[in-house]
Scaffold this active site. Structure first.
Site, mmCIF file in Angstrom:
data_model
loop_
_atom_site.group_PDB
_atom_site.id
_atom_site.type_symbol
_atom_site.label_atom_id
_atom_site.label_comp_id
_atom_site.label_asym_id
_atom_site.label_seq_id
_atom_site.Cartn_x
_atom_site.Cartn_y
_atom_site.Cartn_z
ATOM 1 N N GLY A 10 0.819 -1.203 0.000
ATOM 2 C CA GLY A 10 0.000 0.000 0.000
ATOM 3 C C GLY A 10 0.854 1.254 0.000
ATOM 4 C CG MET A 32 4.842 -10.039 7.423
ATOM 5 S SD MET A 32 4.283 -9.121 8.874
ATOM 6 C CE MET A 32 4.090 -7.489 8.146
ATOM 7 C CB CYS A 101 -3.345 -8.855 12.452
ATOM 8 S SG CYS A 101 -2.188 -9.238 11.116
ATOM 9 C CB CYS A 199 -6.365 -8.755 4.760
ATOM 10 S SG CYS A 199 -5.836 -9.781 6.137
#
Length: 367
Positions: A10, A32, A101, A199
């Protein structure tokens, strides 16, 4: 200084890497690989948002002239994010996977990778800031300068060690400034749209995702009012969250909202909007980040959702990393499973996971 930058593909993380490179640091890009969205039905290559994101991160790294690596974290992502996500929905809670996360997967793995690469710090594209003005030399987590983009809420669970190693290069910028910098450096993601979905659920259908992770079973149950009268049936509590209005399948002369989700009996309790108001909640797994755990009650502003306006409250620490919070004025739809994050001005003091609110006790048992 050698810095590992988490590159998601991004614009924010790309500009973070560019800014650090401009400052003369030795920058290493790491992406990742978190989740295989084909769920075994396609190529085995897993990814976070899409395969294109890893390609974009690699293209930005090439543009900046920095090395780029991909780290496979699918197992830790499943165990630390997806499994709790499913468990929360089935348990009548509304999960906050982005916060889990960050704390359970990304920062823990990045710090480990930083050490293995001989790097000094780890950087991300989060809109947050830090300083070293805390008591006894503690690093403090601060809100991002752009109030509309601040992401400190999702970082409350970091350890002090992780925070001390973290750099947030875009934390003092606004989104328009970040895009301007990306265009000036001709980064290929300068005008890339932001993802609005979780995601690993790109189509936004959380209920269908949960159902694909569990054995097929009849998860229907009653929909009752606050007096315990059954008004209808639902297809599974994982389809509902506190404050929800749509999808109840009921006809009513006035709006009805989910007031509580009872997993033990698979029951939804519904009522008027006024029933969503509560001035108390309890949190568990409290992490005091920018300050040491207080030994007495303290005043702070508390945010109960990412887009929630912080509210004045009194926090009473309890044993076992728990706390009770009393708001000066009632708050709407306090939701178990979300995070309550504590602030003093721009400083994020810490936070915890919402365990319950007093609405649970005001609704009589049913059935």
């Amino acid at each position: 200084m050698r810095v590992v930058v988490a590159m998601s593909g991004g614009v924010d993380s790309s500009v973070a890497a560019a800014l650090l490179k401009d400052e003369g640091h030795e920058v290493i890009g790491v992406s990742m690989q978190l989740h295989d969205q084909t769920e075994g039905k396609g190529p085995s290559f897993g990814r976070c948002c899409a395969l294109d994101d890893l390609h974009d991160a690699r293209a930005v790294a090439a543009r900046l002239g920095i090395p780029h690596y991909v780290v496979n974290l699918e197992r830790s992502f499943h165990d630390g994010v997806i499994a709790p996500f499913v468990s929360d929905y089935l348990g009548g809670r509304t999960p906050l996977p982005c916060a889990r996360c960050n704390t359970e997967v990304k920062f823990a793995s990045l710090v480990e990778k930083t050490r293995s690469l001989g790097a000094d710090r780890v950087a991300t594209g989060h809109y947050a800031r830090t300083d070293s003005l805390g008591e006894a030399g503690r690093t403090r987590l601060l809100k991002g300068r752009d109030a509309g983009k601040d992401q400190s809420y999702f970082l409350f669970g970091l350890t002090q060690d992780q925070l001390a190693q973290a750099l947030f290069p875009v934390g003092g910028l606004g989104k328009s400034e970040v895009r301007r910098i990306a265009r000036e450096r001709d980064l290929p993601v300068a005008d890339k749209a932001e993802s609005q979905e979780i995601c690993f659920v790109p189509d936004g259908d959380y209920a269908a995702f949960v159902e694909r992770q569990i054995e097929t079973a009849n998860r229907s149950g009653p929909i009752v009012d606050v007096a315990g009268r059954e008004l209808g049936r639902h297809a599974g509590i994982h389809r509902f969250t506190v404050g929800q209005r749509r999808g109840l399948g009921l006809t009513s002369p006035r709006p009805r909202y989910v007031l509580a989700v009872r997993p033990a009996s698979a029951t939804l309790v519904i009522g008027d909007e006024e029933g969503l108001l509560s001035d108390r909640l309890r949190v568990k797994d409290v992490n005091w980040l920018s300050v040491r755990e207080p030994d007495r009650e303290l005043r702070a502003r508390v945010r109960i959702r990412y887009r929630h306006v912080e509210a004045e409250a009194t926090i009473l620490p309890r044993a076992g990393a728990r706390a009770e919070i009393s708001f000066d004025s009632p708050q709407r739809a306090i939701t178990p499973g979300q995070a309550a994050v504590f602030y003093e001005g721009d400083v994020c003091l810490g936070g915890g996971w919402i365990e319950s609110n007093d609405l649970d006790h005001s609704i009589p048992p049913c059935g």
